[in-house]
Scaffold this motif. Structure first.
Motif, PDB file in Angstrom:
ATOM      1  N   ALA A   1    -114.877 -10.133 -43.751  1.00 57.91           N
ATOM      2  CA  ALA A   1    -115.244  -9.000 -44.603  1.00 57.91           C
ATOM      3  C   ALA A   1    -115.850  -7.872 -43.781  1.00 57.91           C
ATOM      4  N   THR A   2    -116.613  -8.219 -42.774  1.00 51.53           N
ATOM      5  CA  THR A   2    -117.194  -7.197 -41.895  1.00 51.53           C
ATOM      6  C   THR A   2    -116.098  -6.414 -41.178  1.00 51.53           C
ATOM      7  N   ALA A   3    -115.110  -7.142 -40.654  1.00 48.36           N
ATOM      8  CA  ALA A   3    -113.997  -6.464 -39.988  1.00 48.36           C
ATOM      9  C   ALA A   3    -113.218  -5.595 -40.979  1.00 48.36           C
ATOM     10  N   LEU A   4    -113.067  -6.041 -42.208  1.00 49.30           N
ATOM     11  CA  LEU A   4    -112.384  -5.239 -43.236  1.00 49.30           C
ATOM     12  C   LEU A   4    -113.140  -3.937 -43.509  1.00 49.30           C
TER      13      LEU A   4
ATOM     14  N   ALA B   1    -107.754   2.546 -47.297  1.00 45.97           N
ATOM     15  CA  ALA B   1    -109.125   2.038 -47.220  1.00 45.97           C
ATOM     16  C   ALA B   1    -109.527   1.304 -48.488  1.00 45.97           C
ATOM     17  N   LEU B   2    -109.052   1.746 -49.663  1.00 47.72           N
ATOM     18  CA  LEU B   2    -109.509   1.181 -50.923  1.00 47.72           C
ATOM     19  C   LEU B   2    -109.254  -0.317 -51.034  1.00 47.72           C
ATOM     20  N   PRO B   3    -108.036  -0.824 -50.779  1.00 48.40           N
ATOM     21  CA  PRO B   3    -107.842  -2.288 -50.901  1.00 48.40           C
ATOM     22  C   PRO B   3    -108.682  -3.085 -49.901  1.00 48.40           C
ATOM     23  N   LEU B   4    -108.926  -2.503 -48.723  1.00 44.93           N
ATOM     24  CA  LEU B   4    -109.753  -3.208 -47.749  1.00 44.93           C
ATOM     25  C   LEU B   4    -111.186  -3.350 -48.261  1.00 44.93           C
ATOM     26  N   TYR B   5    -111.721  -2.265 -48.832  1.00 46.01           N
ATOM     27  CA  TYR B   5    -113.073  -2.324 -49.394  1.00 46.01           C
ATOM     28  C   TYR B   5    -113.152  -3.359 -50.516  1.00 46.01           C
ATOM     29  N   GLU B   6    -112.133  -3.336 -51.405  1.00 44.00           N
ATOM     30  CA  GLU B   6    -112.163  -4.243 -52.546  1.00 44.00           C
ATOM     31  C   GLU B   6    -112.067  -5.698 -52.092  1.00 44.00           C
ATOM     32  N   ARG B   7    -111.229  -5.930 -51.098  1.00 43.85           N
ATOM     33  CA  ARG B   7    -111.118  -7.297 -50.581  1.00 43.85           C
ATOM     34  C   ARG B   7    -112.429  -7.727 -49.910  1.00 43.85           C
ATOM     35  N   ALA B   8    -113.020  -6.841 -49.128  1.00 41.02           N
ATOM     36  CA  ALA B   8    -114.292  -7.163 -48.468  1.00 41.02           C
ATOM     37  C   ALA B   8    -115.385  -7.424 -49.498  1.00 41.02           C
ATOM     38  N   LEU B   9    -115.392  -6.620 -50.578  1.00 41.00           N
ATOM     39  CA  LEU B   9    -116.396  -6.803 -51.617  1.00 41.00           C
ATOM     40  C   LEU B   9    -116.279  -8.173 -52.254  1.00 41.00           C
ATOM     41  N   LYS B  10    -115.068  -8.596 -52.523  1.00 36.98           N
ATOM     42  CA  LYS B  10    -114.860  -9.909 -53.137  1.00 36.98           C
ATOM     43  C   LYS B  10    -115.303 -11.039 -52.198  1.00 36.98           C
ATOM     44  N   VAL B  11    -114.992 -10.912 -50.913  1.00 39.72           N
ATOM     45  CA  VAL B  11    -115.402 -11.944 -49.951  1.00 39.72           C
ATOM     46  C   VAL B  11    -116.924 -12.016 -49.863  1.00 39.72           C
ATOM     47  N   TYR B  12    -117.571 -10.860 -49.790  1.00 36.70           N
ATOM     48  CA  TYR B  12    -119.036 -10.842 -49.717  1.00 36.70           C
ATOM     49  C   TYR B  12    -119.658 -11.471 -50.963  1.00 36.70           C
TER      50      TYR B  12
END
Length: 1303
Positions: A1197-1200, A1216-1227
């Motif tokens: 998630a940090t790398a995302l 950028a948007l899908p990366l943020y959303e994916r990182a948010l879900k992992v966190y």
């Protein structure tokens, strides 16, 4: 009147009026007779009256008869009624008797029932107590089993970590060998054992643990882990952390560590030798007047000031005409001096030149220097120069040349002697306050009031700490004369034994060298395992403060608690201190990732050692070792079962070596016959222990002895134990004196030291013997110190060994019978100081103890009721000692409190000035705190409230002292569980401190900690954590402003140790050490030195391992990080690219170290605006992390997030948007919805939505991010890494590492 028949008819019923309760009706029988007969009777009986008619006489008689009859009938009625009444009463009496019998029967039945219930109650109570005993036994067994299980679990976990670490090392080596093209054959694919190949190559990674016997924390080479203390054990061996120093080390983290060290345990200043401000004064005959004026006028002021700060002050000067007689003493005093003052005019003598050479030329940076130059009436520079003699001018030139750091302070004076003395005093006062004691000195001469140590309510005594430091240093110095290597090796083996391990026992006869061995072992452990926590305590005289078990355990507890951010849970109750120490030890051992070693020397000298040190019997945590030394003759029986290292007597070779070394140093040569005589003498156990041999060597080489060497040897041969040899040393010392007065003073001084509690200071000795000059005193003490009779501890003269004290006892005190008279002398001395209102820590230490020893209860109570004496004892943490005195007087807690109240009221009547009112407020506050610690909460409120009232009246209501009173009063309410009152007071104190000091002062942190603890007790965890985080940040900033004096001292010590290791030939280990040195100097902000060592490490690795070795990539990476710190981005970019090229070729495509270099090079590209070059690096780093940790790991998630931030800077919002959303879900899945990283990601998403024009969504996301930030929990260093996270490399759009921030 009618007859009776007219009153009662026959058969008529008459009611009994006396029957009470409507008694029974009865019939009264009435006899009725005829009238005629009645008449005849009357005629017969009645007297005859002459002249009366028949008719009148009969009438009279009839009337009498009727009256008679009526009376008779009345009588009969009365009689019958009374009889009826008697019958009724008898019936009632019978009824009452029956009722009485019934009630008696019931009472007997109740008594039997009561006895039965009472027996049942006693049986129930007995059963209850038995159940409580069984429950206590069960709890003890349960806790013991829990500790044993915890130790077993920790041991197994450690073994698992070791196996995993070995596995990772082997995998790393395998990858390196494969990268170098070396083929490794799998044994499973081979048909025979001959095909199995073992490959060992130069330059493989070193073992993870290095250093000492127990193993230390990872060294700062390729496994740099200074953050372990704050990050937790789960991060210690994470694969992502195998990179160089700047991956996980930052100055903020080091600040947090140093702040925790500075919070409780004060750093003892090394500017003062043995707690004494020693002012070495050098003058000539021409400036003698200024010196005398200074000593007579200003010396006492400096002495009183230093006493108020807890130090001694001493003027050190030798008369010029006798200075040549004290050459050795002068050199020693210059070495020990705190400040040197030179008073010159025109000419100098040879002795002055020698002293100036020693103090001002050879060692000018060792101490502050002050030069007073009297020039007379100056008319010009040329005239001034002409007044100086050539030797004086030459001396001044050499002094000026040696003063390279420009520390020399020059006072150029042409006025009167009094003005010159005043100038010397002004400069000397400034030096003492600013440079020696570290106080703020204003131009007006005022000194800023010293703040209390920021340690909550824990009271700490600097003198105890300094005494232990000096005892350790002296033992280390003495241990250098002996070779304890075989014992050191055996101690290492015993300590390295697998847990659980009981305490280790070092036993031996008195003087066998137990203390020296322990000191040497501690020194070696500190050198080889600097990260291991070592707590030590050296005991002194059996009756001294150093043998008080409560003070010992309290000091060890506080040293343990310096690793916690809050120590408010430490109790001041002596019994609780002893009880809670094992719990603190277990808590810290679970939190500490290194090893803990506790060393107590001469534990059998501690008062009631077996009872107070009972925690030694319980199982110790896996990473804790305890070493204790005991006298073999007084060792408790229960301790003899522990693993024991016994110190044997010295062998002949060791004896010869010690004596030979001493003779060589003193230019004395023994004949063969004398050597044989000594060898024959030193064969028994009593004559070949370490102390006996050391003392024997000193006696043989004693330069001032009037005895010949042969006579000395003959007398020594007659001494069969150490005490008799000490008595011989006393005779030698007395014979070396020339006058009877000096001999008398020597005897008296030694007897006073023997009779005292903790010793006598040099300044006190000069006051006790007014005719004694300083030069004569220092000569006596130098002589006794040379003969190992006395030593110095915290500025006090003490005996170097208990056997020296015993020798004084036998030689001068008649076996102790005369000790009382010398105690009376010391009592008179300190009582006189008490009358002069001169209450120092020495008066509080000595006077009550001496009065207790003399069993003078009345005077002892009077001394305790001197409020400043009790205040001094309490504020220095001698709580148990104060209670012991009151118990000896015969007072309980309540009566003691009453006595103090009465004394305070009497003192209050005499207070008129502002200063006295301030003292009164301090006394009331001390009494309140004392009563709170005693558990008398209701009585503690009144003095604290009175202290608050006085300060609000005498000072401003917003004065910081008022906040101090509020803080202490709130503490009582917290113990009383009146949380509402406590919260209000804490908030008032916080507001006052913020107004007085600003929002980032250390006092604010203390108030925040107290308020946070209060909220925790009320289960208001969110509010508590918010205050906790703010407190941590304040402490970090305060530590940075102070310059981490103590932390830098640790770094420098470690750096010096490592520099010694780099002097050998080139090797991978040496290159690794150079790399570690570069990291250490980086942490000290010495970037030039850091660059030098990191460059040397790179060059050595390239020569030894080759330019393409992965270790070279590490050095390149560290150098690149250093260039980034210096804003040299172009050089850093080149180095990162070289490191990346090596790692691409040497490591696997998914190796974490490769991802680390990719990340930092990408960050550098981004910082320099090369965003297109950074994108593929971030994408590759993301790919590596997904392969290494899986798609749902926080590192992914940090790398995302990092890649998404980069896309945002490139205006590629859709990417950028899908990366943020994916990182948010992992966190959220891995760390929780309220984790700070979730908030950072939400904030980045809010910024992204705002830039795309979706303002409503942006506001919603930003609001949620702010809610998380407000509720953000804090850890020790202000960060909140999860249990899965391995690095803190998350970036947001507000990160200062990026070129633009969110708007």
């Amino acid at each position: 009147m009618g007859t009776a028949s007219s009153l009662v008819s026959p058969g008529e019923v008459i009611e009994d009026a006396y029957g009470g309760e409507g008694g029974e009706a009865c019939e009264i029988p009435v006899e009725v007779k005829p009238k005629a007969r009645l008449l005849r009777s009357s005629f017969r009986r009645g007297p005859r009256v002459i002249g009366a008619s028949f008719k009148s006489t009969g009438s009279v008689e009839l009337e009498y008869a009727a009256e008679y009859e009526r009376l008779r009938k009345d009588y009969e009625i009365f009689r019958v009624s009374k009889n009826n009444e008697i019958a009724s009463m008898q019936k009632k009496e019978a009824k009452l008797d029956e009722e009485n019998k019934r009630l008696r029967a019931e009472l007997q039945a109740l008594q039997k029932t009561y006895q039965k219930i009472l027996r049942e109650k006693e049986s129930a109570l007995e059963a209850k107590y038995q159940a409580m005993e069984r429950a206590a036994t069960f709890e003890h067994d349960r806790d013991k089993v829990k500790r044993q299980f915890k130790i077993f679990r920790e041991t197994k976990e450690k073994e698992i970590q070791d196996l995993l670490r070995a596995k990772r090392d082997l995998e790393s080596k395998l990858q390196q060998l494969q990268a170098q093209g070396i083929q490794i054959y799998d044994p499973a694919d081979s048909d025979s054992d001959d095909n199995r190949t073992t490959v060992t190559t130069a330059g493989t990674q070193c073992e993870y643990w290095s250093g000492g016997v127990l193993g230390s924390e990872p060294s700062m080479g390729s496994m740099m882990q200074l953050q372990q203390t704050h990050r937790g054990p789960e991060f210690a061996h994470s694969l992502i952390d195998v990179e160089g120093p700047f991956a996980n080390v930052s100055r903020d983290d080091w600040d947090a560590a140093v702040a925790s060290l500075l919070q409780v345990s004060p750093h003892v200043s090394q500017a003062l030798w043995s707690n004494t401000v020693r002012c070495y004064l050098i003058c000539t005959q021409e400036t003698k007047a200024e010196l005398q004026t200074f000593i007579q006028t200003y010396s006492l002021r400096l002495q009183r000031f230093c006493e108020g700060q807890g130090h001694f002050y001493l003027n050190v000067s030798f008369p010029e005409e006798k200075a040549a007689l004290y050459a050795a003493e002068r050199r020693q005093e210059i070495e020990r001096s705190s400040v040197c003052v030179l008073l010159l005019k025109s000419s100098v003598s040879s002795c002055v030149v020698e002293d100036v050479e020693e103090a001002f030329v050879k060692t000018p940076d060792s101490r502050p220097l002050l030069l007073y130059l009297r020039t007379g009436e100056r008319k010009g520079e040329k005239e001034e120069a002409s007044t100086l003699s050539p030797s004086t001018r030459d001396l001044l030139e050499r002094v000026n040349k040696a003063d390279k750091s420009a520390k020399l302070k020059v006072v150029d004076h042409a006025g009167s002697v009094e003005e010159g003395a005043a100038l010397i005093f002004t400069q000397l006062e400034r030096v003492i306050k600013q440079e020696l004691l570290g106080l703020e000195f204003e131009e007006s001469g005022a000194v800023e009031e010293r703040e209390e140590e920021d340690s909550g309510d824990v009271l700490w005594d600097l003198h105890d700490e300094q005494e232990q430091i000096e005892a350790f240093q002296q033992a280390c110095s003495a241990a250098s004369r002996f070779s304890f290597q075989k014992y050191v090796d055996r101690l290492n083996d015993m300590v390295a034994a697998p847990p659980p391990t009981p305490p280790l026992l070092v036993s031996g006869a008195p003087g066998s060298g137990k203390s020296l061995l322990l000191a040497k072992w501690i020194e070696l452990q500190q050198k080889h395992s600097p990260n291991t926590l070592i707590l030590y305590h050296f005991t002194g005289h059996p009756l001294s403060t150093s043998t008080d078990p409560v003070l010992i355990i309290k000091r060890l507890t506080v040293k343990l608690l310096q690793h916690f951010w809050s120590i408010s849970g430490l109790s001041m109750d002596p019994s609780k201190i002893l009880e809670e120490f094992p719990r603190w030890l277990e808590r810290l051992s679970a939190r500490h990732h290194g090893n803990i070693i506790i060393i107590i020397d001469s534990i059998d000298q501690i008062q009631n050692a077996e009872r107070h040190m009972s925690w030694l019997i319980d199982p110790l945590p896996a990473n804790v070792r305890v070493l204790v030394s005991v006298n073999v003759e007084t060792c408790p029986q229960a301790w003899r079962l522990w693993p024991t290292l016994h110190l044997d007597p010295l062998n002949p070779r060791e004896v010869k070596s010690v004596i030979g070394t001493e003779c060589v140093n003193s230019d004395i040569k023994l004949t063969k016959e004398q050597e044989k005589k000594l060898e024959r003498h030193c064969r028994s156990a009593a004559t070949c222990n370490a102390l006996y041999i050391s003392l024997l060597a000193r006696l043989i080489t004693h330069s001032r002895s009037s005895w010949t060497l042969e006579r000395t040897l003959q007398q020594c041969a007659l001494c069969q134990d150490t005490v008799s040899l000490y008595r011989l040393g006393l005779k030698v010392a007395l014979d070396s004196l020339s006058t009877e007065q000096e001999k008398h003073i020597l005897k008296e001084l030694l007897c006073l030291v023997c009779a005292s509690h903790n010793g006598i200071s040099e300044s006190e000795a000069l006051e006790l013997f007014p005719d004694l000059s300083f030069s004569a005193l220092t000569s006596l003490l130098h002589n006794l110190e040379r003969l190992l009779i006395i030593t110095y501890a915290c500025g006090l003269i003490r005996f170097q060994h208990p056997q020296a004290c015993e020798a004084i006892n036998q030689e001068f005190l008649d076996g102790g019978k005369c000790r009382g008279s010398y105690r009376e002398k010391i009592i008179r001395f300190f009582s006189e100081q008490l009358k002069q209102d001169r209450v120092t820590w020495r008066v509080a230490d000595e006077l009550p103890w001496l009065l207790q020893q003399q069993e003078d209860r009345s005077k002892l109570q009077m001394s305790l009721l001197n409020l400043f004496v009790s205040q001094n004892l309490y504020k220095r943490g001698h709580f148990s000692e104060l209670l012991t005195y009151w118990q000896f007087v015969g007072k309980d807690k309540c009566s003691m409190a009453t006595e103090y109240f009465d004394s305070l009221k009497q003192f209050e009547k005499t207070c008129e000035s502002e200063q006295s009112m301030s003292q009164l407020a301090n006394l009331y506050e001390t009494l309140g705190r004392f009563l709170k610690d005693l558990g008398l909460l209701s009585q503690a409120v009144a003095p604290l409230q009175r202290s608050l009232e006085i300060r609000e009246t005498a000072l401003d209501p917003d004065h910081p002292s008022v906040a101090q009173s509020l803080h202490q009063l709130a503490g009582v309410y917290v113990h009383w569980r009146k949380f509402g009152n406590a919260e209000q007071l804490y908030k008032q104190a916080l507001e006052i401190c913020e107004n007085a000091y600003g929002p980032e002062h250390s006092t604010i942190a203390r108030e925040l900690d107290s308020l946070s603890l209060l909220y925790q007790k009320q289960n208001k965890y969110e509010q508590a954590e918010k205050l906790r985080k703010r407190s941590v940040k304040i402490r970090q900033k305060t530590a940075r402003q102070k310059g981490h004096l103590y932390g830098f001292a640790l770094l420098k010590r470690r750096a010096l140790q490592l520099e010694e290791l780099t002097l050998g030939k080139d090797s991978p280990d040496c290159a690794k050490t150079l790399n570690e040195l570069g990291v250490l100097y980086y942490l000290q902000n010495n970037l030039d030195a850091a660059k030098m060592f990191l460059s040397r490490s790179l060059e050595m690795r390239q020569r030894v391992l080759g330019p393409d070795h992965p270790d070279c990539a590490q050095s390149l990476n560290n150098l690149a990080a250093l260039h980034c710190e210096r804003k040299e981005y172009e050089s850093a970019e080149e180095l990162y690219e070289r490191a990346l090229d090596i790692r691409k070729r040497a490591l696997a495509p998914d190796h974490p170290s490769l991802a680390y270099t990719l990340k930092h090079l990408a960050m550098l590209y981004k910082r320099r605006g090369k965003l297109e070059k950074a994108v593929p690096l971030y994408e590759l780093a993301l790919e590596i992390r997904e392969k290494s940790f899986g798609p749902k790991h926080p590192s992914v998630a940090t790398a995302l997030v990092n890649l998404a931030v980069l896309y945002c800077q490139l205006k590629q919002h859709s990417d950028a948007l899908p990366l943020y959303e994916r990182a948010l879900k992992v966190y959220e899945d891995s760390l929780g919805r309220l984790h700070p990283r979730v908030g950072e990601t939400l904030k980045n998403l809010a910024v992204l939505s705002y830039e795309e024009g979706d303002f409503e969504k942006a506001a919603e996301l930003y609001k949620r991010a702010m809610e998380i930030k407000e509720a953000e929990p804090s850890l020790v260093c202000g960060k909140a890494p999860s249990r899965h996270s391995s690095s803190g490399d998350t970036f947001s759009l507000r990160s200062p590492a990026l070129p633009h921030t969110s708007r």
